[in-house]
Design an enzyme around this catalytic site. Structure first.
Site, PDB file in Angstrom:
ATOM      1  CG  HIS A  39     -13.920   0.828   7.788  1.00 13.02           C
ATOM      2  ND1 HIS A  39     -13.057  -0.237   7.642  1.00 13.02           N
ATOM      3  CD2 HIS A  39     -13.140   1.897   8.059  1.00 13.02           C
ATOM      4  CE1 HIS A  39     -11.812   0.182   7.825  1.00 13.02           C
ATOM      5  NE2 HIS A  39     -11.843   1.481   8.077  1.00 13.02           N
ATOM      6  CD  GLU A  60     -11.344  -3.970  14.251  1.00 13.55           C
ATOM      7  OE1 GLU A  60     -10.340  -4.313  14.899  1.00 13.55           O
ATOM      8  OE2 GLU A  60     -11.307  -3.731  13.027  1.00 13.55           O
ATOM      9  CG  ASN A  62      -1.820   1.119   1.355  1.00  9.99           C
ATOM     10  OD1 ASN A  62      -1.790   2.024   0.523  1.00  9.99           O
ATOM     11  ND2 ASN A  62      -2.645   1.111   2.373  1.00  9.99           N
ATOM     12  CG  HIS A  91     -13.228   2.494   3.996  1.00 10.40           C
ATOM     13  ND1 HIS A  91     -13.980   3.430   4.662  1.00 10.40           N
ATOM     14  CD2 HIS A  91     -11.932   2.787   4.263  1.00 10.40           C
ATOM     15  CE1 HIS A  91     -13.174   4.265   5.316  1.00 10.40           C
ATOM     16  NE2 HIS A  91     -11.928   3.905   5.081  1.00 10.40           N
ATOM     17  NE  ARG A 114      -6.168   1.336   0.148  1.00 10.92           N
ATOM     18  CZ  ARG A 114      -6.188   2.484   0.786  1.00 10.92           C
ATOM     19  NH1 ARG A 114      -5.078   3.009   1.257  1.00 10.92           N
ATOM     20  NH2 ARG A 114      -7.315   3.124   0.954  1.00 10.92           N
ATOM     21  CG  ASP A 122      -6.863   8.841  19.385  1.00 12.19           C
ATOM     22  OD1 ASP A 122      -7.557   8.225  20.205  1.00 12.19           O
ATOM     23  OD2 ASP A 122      -5.887   8.338  18.810  1.00 12.19           O
ATOM     24  CG  MET A 123     -13.736   7.129  19.814  1.00  6.08           C
ATOM     25  SD  MET A 123     -14.899   8.519  19.964  1.00  6.08           S
ATOM     26  CE  MET A 123     -15.729   8.494  18.379  1.00  6.08           C
ATOM     27  N   GLY A 154     -10.871   0.749  13.877  1.00  7.46           N
ATOM     28  CA  GLY A 154     -10.356   1.001  15.225  1.00  7.46           C
ATOM     29  C   GLY A 154     -11.444   1.392  16.211  1.00  7.46           C
ATOM     30  N   GLY A 170     -10.734   7.111   8.838  1.00  4.08           N
ATOM     31  CA  GLY A 170     -11.762   7.291   7.813  1.00  4.08           C
ATOM     32  C   GLY A 170     -12.954   6.419   8.191  1.00  4.08           C
ATOM     33  CD  GLU A 215      -8.881  -1.527   4.975  1.00  4.84           C
ATOM     34  OE1 GLU A 215      -8.372  -1.180   6.065  1.00  4.84           O
ATOM     35  OE2 GLU A 215      -9.308  -0.727   4.146  1.00  4.84           O
TER      36      GLU A 215
HETATM   37  P1  ADP Z   1      -7.104   3.855  10.259  1.00  2.00           P
HETATM   38  O1  ADP Z   1      -8.408   4.249   9.646  1.00  2.00           O
HETATM   39  O2  ADP Z   1      -6.045   4.926  10.145  1.00  2.00           O
HETATM   40  O3  ADP Z   1      -6.637   2.455   9.894  1.00  2.00           O
HETATM   41  P2  ADP Z   1      -7.939   2.717  12.791  1.00  2.00           P
HETATM   42  O4  ADP Z   1      -8.876   1.784  12.122  1.00  2.00           O
HETATM   43  O5  ADP Z   1      -6.798   2.147  13.569  1.00  2.00           O
HETATM   44  O6  ADP Z   1      -7.369   3.835  11.836  1.00  2.00           O
HETATM   45  O7  ADP Z   1      -8.833   3.613  13.790  1.00  2.00           O
HETATM   46  C1  ADP Z   1      -8.283   4.671  14.518  1.00  2.00           C
HETATM   47  C2  ADP Z   1      -9.355   5.147  15.501  1.00  2.00           C
HETATM   48  O8  ADP Z   1      -9.680   4.063  16.380  1.00  2.00           O
HETATM   49  C3  ADP Z   1      -8.898   6.307  16.376  1.00  2.00           C
HETATM   50  O9  ADP Z   1      -9.942   7.258  16.521  1.00  2.00           O
HETATM   51  C4  ADP Z   1      -8.672   5.602  17.714  1.00  2.00           C
HETATM   52  O10 ADP Z   1      -8.843   6.483  18.813  1.00  2.00           O
HETATM   53  C5  ADP Z   1      -9.750   4.567  17.693  1.00  2.00           C
HETATM   54  N1  ADP Z   1      -9.497   3.546  18.718  1.00  2.00           N
HETATM   55  C6  ADP Z   1      -8.490   2.636  18.769  1.00  2.00           C
HETATM   56  N2  ADP Z   1      -8.556   1.928  19.923  1.00  2.00           N
HETATM   57  C7  ADP Z   1      -9.617   2.411  20.623  1.00  2.00           C
HETATM   58  C8  ADP Z   1     -10.196   2.121  21.891  1.00  2.00           C
HETATM   59  N3  ADP Z   1      -9.702   1.170  22.683  1.00  2.00           N
HETATM   60  N4  ADP Z   1     -11.301   2.812  22.270  1.00  2.00           N
HETATM   61  C9  ADP Z   1     -11.806   3.788  21.487  1.00  2.00           C
HETATM   62  N5  ADP Z   1     -11.301   4.119  20.284  1.00  2.00           N
HETATM   63  C10 ADP Z   1     -10.222   3.448  19.858  1.00  2.00           C
END
Ligand code: ADP
Length: 391
Positions: free
Chosen positions: A198, A324, A9, A173, A84, A273-274, A321, A202, A374
């Site tokens: 997803h 899950e 990628n 995606h 990709r 960042d969540m 992220g 993103g 992916e």
């Molecule tokens: P990308 O789209 O760059 O691949 P990810 O799928 O890893 O990114 O998602 C990143 C997001 O997932 C961020 O907002 C991060 O805060 C969130 N995240 C990861 N772990 C947790 C967690 N334990 N609780 C809440 N949010 C999480």
């Protein structure tokens, strides 16, 4: 095909890679080369025993970084390379073996993804030079959504914009939505109707019926749809003209603000960042609370809208992220969909975290958490195509 598949990628200054063995039980090697073209270029990876390594690559370009990556695979020789590619336009409805014509077609779609397709192609060109004998396959983010019917992919714009300039909804995606919906089929033992969410940096939703995407939240570009880490998602299409006329903003200003300064970071004034937002919200930060509320409401609204595409709703799948890991976010989204007749199993929801598949409903349409993969999907499509070509 028993040899592993190398998945690449390529970004404008980075290469993410994974060596995916044909058997799901064998370990993967993966890594990321970053800041390519600069004195700080570096490769971080994980070897066959799961040990991490870092290697400085001062001044390395894509080709040099790829050569180094190959050297780090410890004698494991890939049987094929899966690339990709972000945008396949209308031309690519599935993965294809790369030849000169395919390269020219990908170049021709660069106007639709100016930041991504040229960078993806750099990886293709460097890999073709390095391994002229290896089959190379292009796997497109958009291809899974080429099954959308016109009522889902057309904008209500003058026909000539579609006909002459390809302006329509494409969706992204695709490898993630394809992977988790096919896992949901396998886990539930049906060829079902799924809404997949997803939710990562993103974010997008998709309506999948018996393995085919029927609608999705992203459009011409990955900006349409849900609230994302830094992207606004849907806004009034009149916003652009308003910002230009009333605030004197240039197109570049508008593009930057909608793509980089909006979404969770824009709403909260704090972070994209969540995890940080959940922490801040629990300490009473009003912006973080609002950002999470808007995010969840917009996911639920999108799922409700996409349910119109399905003849039958069997369930919802969360991935990415946030999807899950963030059980509180899943709980809020489900709570906003009472008319779906879904019941959440709170204990199962709280117990399901990254890397684990889990069913989290207590009756009604099914609720699943399914880790996205992916790279695994790109490797699978690459292997399938090569096996078909050899048959
Ligand atoms: P990308 O789209 O760059 O691949 P990810 O799928 O890893 O990114 O998602 C990143 C997001 O997932 C961020 O907002 C991060 O805060 C969130 N995240 C990861 N772990 C947790 C967690 N334990 N609780 C809440 N949010 C999480």
């Amino acid at each position: 095909m028993h040899a592993p598949t190398l998945v690449i990628n390529c970004g404008s200054s980075s290469i993410k890679y994974a060596l995916i063995p044909a058997s799901a039980e064998s370990p993967r090697q993966f890594g990321l080369a970053e800041r390519l073209g600069s004195a700080e270029a570096i490769l971080n990876g994980t070897d066959g025993r799961g040990e991490s390594f870092a290697r400085a690559l001062p001044g390395a370009d894509h080709a040099t970084a790829l050569e180094t990556i190959l050297g780090c695979l410890e004698g494991q020789h890939p049987g094929a390379v899966g690339h990709r590619i972000v945008h396949g336009g209308e031309r690519f409805t599935r993965a294809v073996l790369i030849d000169d014509d395919v390269v020219a077609e990908i170049e021709a779609t660069a106007a639709l993804a100016p930041l991504h397709n040229p960078a993806n192609l750099e990886g293709v060109m460097a890999t073709r030079t390095l391994f002229p004998q290896l089959p190379q396959v292009a796997v497109f983010d958009t291809a899974f959504h080429q099954s959308l019917p016109p009522r889902a992919y057309r904008y209500a714009l003058p026909e000539a914009l579609y006909r002459d300039h390809g302006i329509r909804r494409y969706g992204f995606h695709g490898t993630s939505h394809a992977h988790v919906s096919s896992r949901a089929d396998a886990l539930a033992g049906i060829r079902g109707g799924w809404l997949t969410a997803h939710l990562g940096n993103g974010c997008s939703t998709c309506a999948v019926w018996q393995g085919e995407s029927l609608d999705t939240s992203m459009g011409l570009t990955p900006l349409e749809g849900l609230v994302m880490g830094t992207r606004s998602g849907d806004v009034d299409p009149g916003l652009h003209a308003h910002l230009a006329r009333q605030l004197g903003w240039s197109l570049d200003d508008i593009d930057r603000v909608l793509n980089r300064d909006s979404g969770l970071v824009g709403l909260s004034g704090l972070s994209n960042d969540m995890r940080e937002l959940e922490q801040a919200a629990s300490e009473g930060h009003a912006g973080a609370r609002l950002a999470i509320e808007v995010f969840c409401y917009r996911v639920a609204k999108s799922l409700a809208a996409l349910s119109c595409a399905l003849p039958r709703l069997d369930g919802i799948v969360f991935t990415g992220g946030i999807g899950e890991n963030a059980s509180a976010v899943r709980q809020r989204i489900v709570a906003a969909l009472p008319h779906f007749g879904i019941a959440l199993d709170d204990d199962a929801n709280d117990a399901t975290v990254r890397g684990r598949e889990g069913r989290i409903d207590a009756g009604g349409p099914q609720l699943w958490v399914i880790p996205t993969d992916e790279e695994g999907r790109i490797a699978l499509e690459t292997r399938q195509l090569i096996e078909e070509a050899c048959a």
